[in-house]
Motif scaffolding. Sequence first.
Motif, PDB file in Angstrom:
ATOM      1  N   MET A  71       9.841   8.069 -25.380  1.00 31.51           N
ATOM      2  CA  MET A  71       9.482   9.327 -26.023  1.00 31.51           C
ATOM      3  C   MET A  71       8.147   9.861 -25.515  1.00 31.51           C
ATOM      4  N   GLY A  72       7.293   8.980 -25.043  1.00 31.83           N
ATOM      5  CA  GLY A  72       6.045   9.427 -24.421  1.00 31.83           C
ATOM      6  C   GLY A  72       6.338  10.281 -23.188  1.00 31.83           C
ATOM      7  N   ARG A  73       7.327   9.872 -22.410  1.00 33.50           N
ATOM      8  CA  ARG A  73       7.708  10.660 -21.230  1.00 33.50           C
ATOM      9  C   ARG A  73       8.318  12.000 -21.658  1.00 33.50           C
ATOM     10  N   VAL A  74       9.125  11.961 -22.715  1.00 35.64           N
ATOM     11  CA  VAL A  74       9.749  13.193 -23.202  1.00 35.64           C
ATOM     12  C   VAL A  74       8.687  14.191 -23.653  1.00 35.64           C
ATOM     13  N   ARG A  75       7.736  13.731 -24.461  1.00 37.26           N
ATOM     14  CA  ARG A  75       6.700  14.642 -24.979  1.00 37.26           C
ATOM     15  C   ARG A  75       5.843  15.212 -23.861  1.00 37.26           C
ATOM     16  N   ARG A 113       5.901  19.369 -23.577  1.00 36.14           N
ATOM     17  CA  ARG A 113       4.692  19.908 -24.226  1.00 36.14           C
ATOM     18  C   ARG A 113       4.550  21.422 -24.064  1.00 36.14           C
ATOM     19  N   ASP A 114       4.760  21.954 -22.899  1.00 31.70           N
ATOM     20  CA  ASP A 114       4.470  23.374 -22.644  1.00 31.70           C
ATOM     21  C   ASP A 114       5.729  24.213 -22.412  1.00 31.70           C
ATOM     22  N   ARG A 115       6.871  23.725 -22.819  1.00 32.00           N
ATOM     23  CA  ARG A 115       8.106  24.455 -22.531  1.00 32.00           C
ATOM     24  C   ARG A 115       8.350  25.592 -23.524  1.00 32.00           C
ATOM     25  N   GLY A 128      15.667 -11.039 -31.154  1.00 35.05           N
ATOM     26  CA  GLY A 128      14.685 -11.799 -31.911  1.00 35.05           C
ATOM     27  C   GLY A 128      14.587 -11.330 -33.342  1.00 35.05           C
ATOM     28  N   GLY A 129      15.676 -10.739 -33.861  1.00 35.78           N
ATOM     29  CA  GLY A 129      15.690 -10.269 -35.244  1.00 35.78           C
ATOM     30  C   GLY A 129      15.038  -8.916 -35.446  1.00 35.78           C
ATOM     31  N   VAL A 130      14.540  -8.286 -34.385  1.00 34.01           N
ATOM     32  CA  VAL A 130      13.856  -7.002 -34.524  1.00 34.01           C
ATOM     33  C   VAL A 130      14.657  -5.944 -33.773  1.00 34.01           C
ATOM     34  N   ALA A 131      15.331  -5.062 -34.527  1.00 29.11           N
ATOM     35  CA  ALA A 131      16.132  -4.023 -33.898  1.00 29.11           C
ATOM     36  C   ALA A 131      15.755  -2.633 -34.378  1.00 29.11           C
ATOM     37  N   ALA A 132      15.176  -2.527 -35.573  1.00 17.69           N
ATOM     38  CA  ALA A 132      14.960  -1.220 -36.192  1.00 17.69           C
ATOM     39  C   ALA A 132      13.845  -0.438 -35.506  1.00 17.69           C
ATOM     40  N   VAL A 133      14.081   0.872 -35.446  1.00 20.04           N
ATOM     41  CA  VAL A 133      13.120   1.801 -34.860  1.00 20.04           C
ATOM     42  C   VAL A 133      12.663   2.751 -35.967  1.00 20.04           C
ATOM     43  N   PRO A 134      11.368   2.873 -36.235  1.00 22.71           N
ATOM     44  CA  PRO A 134      10.918   3.784 -37.295  1.00 22.71           C
ATOM     45  C   PRO A 134      11.165   5.238 -36.929  1.00 22.71           C
ATOM     46  N   THR A 135      11.372   6.062 -37.952  1.00 18.69           N
ATOM     47  CA  THR A 135      11.690   7.469 -37.717  1.00 18.69           C
ATOM     48  C   THR A 135      10.552   8.213 -37.018  1.00 18.69           C
ATOM     49  N   GLU A 136       9.309   7.768 -37.216  1.00 16.88           N
ATOM     50  CA  GLU A 136       8.188   8.494 -36.606  1.00 16.88           C
ATOM     51  C   GLU A 136       8.203   8.433 -35.078  1.00 16.88           C
ATOM     52  N   VAL A 137       9.001   7.537 -34.504  1.00 18.09           N
ATOM     53  CA  VAL A 137       9.133   7.508 -33.048  1.00 18.09           C
ATOM     54  C   VAL A 137       9.621   8.857 -32.530  1.00 18.09           C
ATOM     55  N   PHE A 138      10.434   9.567 -33.341  1.00 21.32           N
ATOM     56  CA  PHE A 138      10.999  10.846 -32.915  1.00 21.32           C
ATOM     57  C   PHE A 138      10.200  12.044 -33.433  1.00 21.32           C
ATOM     58  N   ALA A 139       9.000  11.799 -33.923  1.00 26.58           N
ATOM     59  CA  ALA A 139       8.170  12.897 -34.441  1.00 26.58           C
ATOM     60  C   ALA A 139       7.904  13.929 -33.344  1.00 26.58           C
ATOM     61  N   GLY A 140       7.961  15.198 -33.746  1.00 23.92           N
ATOM     62  CA  GLY A 140       7.626  16.276 -32.827  1.00 23.92           C
ATOM     63  C   GLY A 140       8.816  16.909 -32.131  1.00 23.92           C
ATOM     64  N   VAL A 141      10.015  16.290 -32.225  1.00 24.41           N
ATOM     65  CA  VAL A 141      11.187  16.921 -31.622  1.00 24.41           C
ATOM     66  C   VAL A 141      11.915  17.719 -32.702  1.00 24.41           C
TER      67      VAL A 141
END
Length: 392
Positions: free
Chosen positions: A152-156, A160-162, A189-202
């Motif tokens: 998402m860092g690459r996406v943002r 940014r200026d589109r 390793g038991g960790v699969a969940a991604v927090p919603t804030e990862v998609f903030a700004g889209v």
Amino acid sequence: MRMIHTSDWHLGRGFHGVGLLDAQAAYLDHLVEVVQAEGIDAVLVSGDIYDRALPAPDTVALLDDALTRLMDAGATVVLSSGNHDSAVRLGFGARVLAKAGLHIRTDLAAIGVPVDLGDAVIYPLPYLEPALSAEALGADEATHASVLRAAMGRVRADARDRGVPTVVVAHAFVTGATTSESERDISVGGVAAVPTEVFAGVDYAALGHLHGPQEVDPGIRYSGSPVAMSFSETGHQKSSVLLTVDGGKVRCETIAAPVRRHLARLRGTLDDLLADVTLKDAEDAWCQVTLTDAVRPLGAMERVRRRFPHTLQLEFEQQVVDLTGSSYTARVKDKSDIELCCDFLDHVRGGHPATDDERGALRGALEGSRVGRAGQDDEGGARAGAEQEGAA
């Protein structure tokens, strides 16, 4: 501009031994009709296009036909790979196909490169296996959350200026979402969940992986699978998501998917289920039946299918007998061989004692075994005696 968000087609999947390709073909026919009727500009498919990495030829042919018809209807098609897909195989020819309006994104190198539709930009993210993508993306650690943050860092950075709405297509398990039994675990390793804030700004996150349609947070939505693949999906309202981009905003509404055969979960005694007049609709459904009879009925599946012919799963829920009060030795003490055999038959049949004919057959078998052993013993004894006489 109008777009359709769909995901988790799982082409080639079976359901308790029943092939789903006809139902999946019916959904794809419906999708083409919606694109034509609604003037859809783009179709976004958020992973798990196939159910397995090596799809069967008829499955590949179905996808080829559907994509051709969607593009002939005037839609740009954007596919990203899911955890069931082979990224290499699905992505073959992607650069050539993109020139014709079919954008298949399976490669890490293309993350952050948009599909520019003019009034909106689409950023497809393939399924990111942490162990394989963390280093390439420069993620802090090999977890789903970390690799998606890096992506998402690459996406943002690109968006940014589109100045137009941004839509991300991703395949992941987002915190707060509801799962089904038909989804493959993607935990590491038991960790699969991604927090919603990862998609903030889209403006909209078109998610795949979970089969129940749901909005996790405003603008973060799973379309769900268009065809049910487990009885845990009973009650799901299968659908696609129609996105309308207007005035720089994205509006959502759902479009119901066709249901070739609905699901039903039935529970009760066999006699009650067979006599219940309220279960008329279940006679044409794929059924999961749980029988609660104290004694397991003989020929249960045959009797169930006489009324509910599409029963796929039969389970038994019986009262558990507490045997902890006595040891096995105490329970079999003083019982004859025939009693032990009849007790075993009663146990494995769930409460059906041996009939007189069965007791007779068991008694005959035991007698035959006893006589056979005696004959072997006599033969062995005679052989031993002869050997001893010969030695003398």
